[in-house]
Design a protein around this motif. Sequence first.
Motif, PDB file in Angstrom:
ATOM      1  N   GLY A  71     -38.125 -60.633   2.800  1.00  0.00           N
ATOM      2  CA  GLY A  71     -38.874 -60.411   4.033  1.00  0.00           C
ATOM      3  C   GLY A  71     -37.994 -59.886   5.149  1.00  0.00           C
ATOM      4  N   ALA A  72     -36.774 -60.419   5.264  1.00  0.00           N
ATOM      5  CA  ALA A  72     -35.849 -59.945   6.295  1.00  0.00           C
ATOM      6  C   ALA A  72     -35.429 -58.503   6.026  1.00  0.00           C
ATOM      7  N   MET A  73     -35.211 -58.166   4.761  1.00  0.00           N
ATOM      8  CA  MET A  73     -34.868 -56.790   4.426  1.00  0.00           C
ATOM      9  C   MET A  73     -36.035 -55.859   4.715  1.00  0.00           C
ATOM     10  N   ASP A  74     -37.244 -56.289   4.386  1.00  0.00           N
ATOM     11  CA  ASP A  74     -38.420 -55.442   4.642  1.00  0.00           C
ATOM     12  C   ASP A  74     -38.562 -55.153   6.131  1.00  0.00           C
ATOM     13  N   ARG A  75     -38.328 -56.159   6.965  1.00  0.00           N
ATOM     14  CA  ARG A  75     -38.424 -55.946   8.413  1.00  0.00           C
ATOM     15  C   ARG A  75     -37.373 -54.941   8.880  1.00  0.00           C
ATOM     16  N   LEU A  76     -36.140 -55.089   8.387  1.00  0.00           N
ATOM     17  CA  LEU A  76     -35.075 -54.162   8.769  1.00  0.00           C
ATOM     18  C   LEU A  76     -35.418 -52.736   8.366  1.00  0.00           C
ATOM     19  N   ALA A 234     -26.930 -57.031  -0.468  1.00  0.00           N
ATOM     20  CA  ALA A 234     -25.994 -56.021   0.036  1.00  0.00           C
ATOM     21  C   ALA A 234     -25.818 -56.102   1.551  1.00  0.00           C
ATOM     22  N   VAL A 235     -26.673 -56.851   2.233  1.00  0.00           N
ATOM     23  CA  VAL A 235     -26.584 -57.012   3.683  1.00  0.00           C
ATOM     24  C   VAL A 235     -26.664 -58.499   4.001  1.00  0.00           C
ATOM     25  N   GLU A 241     -31.027 -59.603  10.573  1.00  0.00           N
ATOM     26  CA  GLU A 241     -31.776 -60.023  11.758  1.00  0.00           C
ATOM     27  C   GLU A 241     -31.375 -59.222  12.994  1.00  0.00           C
ATOM     28  N   ILE A 242     -30.070 -59.071  13.208  1.00  0.00           N
ATOM     29  CA  ILE A 242     -29.594 -58.311  14.366  1.00  0.00           C
ATOM     30  C   ILE A 242     -30.031 -56.852  14.264  1.00  0.00           C
ATOM     31  N   GLY A 243     -29.884 -56.270  13.084  1.00  0.00           N
ATOM     32  CA  GLY A 243     -30.237 -54.869  12.907  1.00  0.00           C
ATOM     33  C   GLY A 243     -31.702 -54.602  13.176  1.00  0.00           C
TER      34      GLY A 243
END
Length: 331
Positions: A71-76, A234-235, A241-243
């Motif tokens: 979910g965090a990757m999808d948001r980024l 990979a992140v 979150e910051i990105g």
Amino acid sequence: MAARGEGAFRVTPPTVAGVSKRDHGGGLDAAVAHYGGTRADWLDLSTGINPVPYPVGEMSADAWTALPDQGAMDRLLAAARAFWNVPDGAQIVAANGASALIAQMPRLADETDDSVYIPGPTYNEHAAAFRAAGFHIMERPEDEERVQVFVHPNNPTGAIKPIEAVTSRRLNIIDESFCDVMPDESHVKSAAQDGVIVLKSFGKFWGLAGARLGFAICAPDAAQVLRDGLGPWAVSGPALEIGAQALEDVAWADATRTRLAADAARLDQMVGWELVGGTDLFRTYAVPDAAAMQDKLAQGHVWSRIFPYSKTWIRLGLPAPDAWAQLEAAL
């Protein structure tokens, strides 16, 4: 696009004098050791990083304690797609900094490719990555190169290239690490084409190099090769979150471009040197003796960047708002 076969990699680089040298900005610890003082005394202008970083607020506990979730990757990735106007058909791969993606670029070449056109002078990690994979580096174009790399705008000259130049080969890598100060010049709109890879760096424009975040924008087959090479997670959670927060904050980006343009003009006027090129994140000047000028600035605890291929070029990043007086005194 299939990954370049492992058997095609030749890990021993050519024995050419000086090819292993990989000069970069930074190295402030060595400057402190040589000239004295503490890190807090120094003004580091050796990199092209925004000196007024994106304000990082409090982060969720999960960002630090949990494995990064999809979910965090999808948001980024959604924030990145909107910010850069990524075209339909192109995918985005996020990684632990643009350098991690640069190291993966040789995997996108065909097994029959053995040379790559990288016009210099430019950022040297691209040549290092291809050289480590056994490629011959060509600074002048020849008909047989089917792979090319352009830094756009270039580091350290700031030169930009038209789309016709940077998409003329089978594999075209366009490093846009400094292009967020001039978004109208971006070639992201061509990233859905097979063989076009656009790289983006988060650390420079947003001033958060320590977050280690970078992006590749490309067609689906190439994106899958890169994901396979990078592996899971990979992140980091904090970088995800910051990105996402930063990329969603378009107003901050607009205001930052205005400020950087004004500061770049102020720097040109202050130093009074011949401007060779650059962007609104760094300026490259010509002086009679670059090493002597670097030494002079270092006496005032200002660190700059000079280059092994030029005796006259010196590059300065932009000072933070409270640091202009230190640069002026050193000059």
